[in-house]
Design a protein around this motif. Structure first.
Motif, PDB file in Angstrom:
ATOM      1  N   SER A   1      29.395  44.078  33.416  1.00  0.00           N
ATOM      2  CA  SER A   1      29.135  43.748  34.840  1.00  0.00           C
ATOM      3  C   SER A   1      30.674  42.815  35.078  1.00  0.00           C
ATOM      4  N   THR A   2      31.083  42.209  33.951  1.00  0.00           N
ATOM      5  CA  THR A   2      32.310  41.544  34.045  1.00  0.00           C
ATOM      6  C   THR A   2      33.599  42.624  34.284  1.00  0.00           C
ATOM      7  N   TRP A   3      33.429  43.541  33.586  1.00  0.00           N
ATOM      8  CA  TRP A   3      34.543  44.662  33.720  1.00  0.00           C
ATOM      9  C   TRP A   3      34.578  45.201  35.167  1.00  0.00           C
ATOM     10  N   MET A   4      33.247  45.575  35.663  1.00  0.00           N
ATOM     11  CA  MET A   4      33.186  46.142  36.855  1.00  0.00           C
ATOM     12  C   MET A   4      33.379  45.071  38.145  1.00  0.00           C
ATOM     13  N   TYR A   5      33.097  43.844  37.800  1.00  0.00           N
ATOM     14  CA  TYR A   5      33.736  42.906  38.967  1.00  0.00           C
ATOM     15  C   TYR A   5      35.349  42.940  38.900  1.00  0.00           C
ATOM     16  N   ARG A   6      35.958  42.904  37.613  1.00  0.00           N
ATOM     17  CA  ARG A   6      37.351  42.825  37.770  1.00  0.00           C
ATOM     18  C   ARG A   6      37.776  43.929  38.416  1.00  0.00           C
ATOM     19  N   VAL A   7      37.512  45.258  37.980  1.00  0.00           N
ATOM     20  CA  VAL A   7      37.819  46.628  38.958  1.00  0.00           C
ATOM     21  C   VAL A   7      37.547  46.420  40.443  1.00  0.00           C
TER      22      VAL A   7
ATOM     23  N   LYS B   1      25.533  35.516  57.329  1.00  0.00           N
ATOM     24  CA  LYS B   1      26.558  36.036  58.189  1.00  0.00           C
ATOM     25  C   LYS B   1      27.527  35.122  58.600  1.00  0.00           C
ATOM     26  N   ILE B   2      27.200  33.851  58.833  1.00  0.00           N
ATOM     27  CA  ILE B   2      28.018  32.787  58.956  1.00  0.00           C
ATOM     28  C   ILE B   2      28.788  32.382  57.688  1.00  0.00           C
ATOM     29  N   LEU B   3      28.269  32.295  56.644  1.00  0.00           N
ATOM     30  CA  LEU B   3      28.763  31.847  55.412  1.00  0.00           C
ATOM     31  C   LEU B   3      29.931  33.134  55.272  1.00  0.00           C
ATOM     32  N   TYR B   4      29.687  34.377  55.370  1.00  0.00           N
ATOM     33  CA  TYR B   4      30.436  35.423  55.018  1.00  0.00           C
ATOM     34  C   TYR B   4      31.668  35.448  55.972  1.00  0.00           C
TER      35      TYR B   4
ATOM     36  N   TYR C   1      28.201  46.490  46.550  1.00  0.00           N
ATOM     37  CA  TYR C   1      28.014  46.548  47.878  1.00  0.00           C
ATOM     38  C   TYR C   1      28.541  45.044  48.301  1.00  0.00           C
ATOM     39  N   LYS C   2      28.212  43.956  47.448  1.00  0.00           N
ATOM     40  CA  LYS C   2      28.699  42.659  48.243  1.00  0.00           C
ATOM     41  C   LYS C   2      30.061  42.559  48.033  1.00  0.00           C
TER      42      LYS C   2
ATOM     43  N   PHE D   1      33.165  34.068  45.785  1.00  0.00           N
ATOM     44  CA  PHE D   1      32.151  35.253  45.676  1.00  0.00           C
ATOM     45  C   PHE D   1      31.679  35.264  44.217  1.00  0.00           C
ATOM     46  N   LEU D   2      32.456  35.153  43.269  1.00  0.00           N
ATOM     47  CA  LEU D   2      31.978  34.941  41.930  1.00  0.00           C
ATOM     48  C   LEU D   2      31.116  33.938  41.475  1.00  0.00           C
ATOM     49  N   TYR D   3      31.399  32.771  42.151  1.00  0.00           N
ATOM     50  CA  TYR D   3      30.651  31.566  41.990  1.00  0.00           C
ATOM     51  C   TYR D   3      29.272  31.597  42.499  1.00  0.00           C
TER      52      TYR D   3
END
Length: 160
Positions: free
Chosen positions: A57-63, A103-106, A19-20, A121-123
């Motif tokens: 989760s690492t694999w999912m982030y990469r994909v 919203k402002i940050l995004y 989602y993010k 994003f990852l940070y």
């Protein structure tokens, strides 16, 4: 547990990741839904080959990030689109004040280049530099340097 049941459970457990990323790499709900589906599809295609050498989760982030970047290229080639913002997508619930700040940050994060957007994003997801390096394919020291520069850029953009 069958592979399909395991995959479904994994997606439900980590859907916040997807989602993010969809929120960060799209401009409207229609594209967000399309990207969500594409990420889930790509995860399904590669699920059988996940060897467990890294966290799921690492694999999912990469994909998900790779899929988002490819999707972004397609959207940029496609041109204009019709918004279906009235359709509801499952969203996390936020306090209105926090929602406005997010919203402002995004908005400011979306102005960054693709790699910087992924790094920040990852940070913000509390990933360690080593895990960010695994996901993005750059060195841990480079991750730290780039994140410091990105944070400074964002501070300046938000103050304006």
């Amino acid at each position: 547990m069958s592979q399909e049941e395991e995959f479904t459970a994994t997606i439900k457990q980590h859907e916040g990741i997807i989602y993010k990323i969809t929120r960060l790499y799209t401009q409207n709900l229609e594209d967000q839904q399309d990207l969500f589906q594409e990420i889930v599809y790509q995860l399904w295609k590669g699920f059988h080959s996940f060897r467990g050498e890294a966290k799921i989760s690492t694999w999912m982030y990469r994909v998900a990030l790779n899929t988002a970047l490819m999707h972004l290229k397609k959207v940029n080639r496609r041109g204009t689109h019709v918004s279906l913002d009235g359709i509801l997508l499952k969203q996390e619930q936020y306090d209105p004040i926090i929602e406005e700040r997010l919203k402002i940050l995004y908005e400011k994060i979306k102005q960054l280049n693709d790699l910087d957007r992924a790094l920040i994003f990852l940070y913000l997801e509390d990933k360690k530099y080593e895990e960010i390096a695994l996901i993005t394919g750059i060195s841990s020291s480079n991750v730290g340097t780039r994140i410091s520069r990105i944070k400074e850029k964002l501070r300046k953009k938000i103050k304006k």
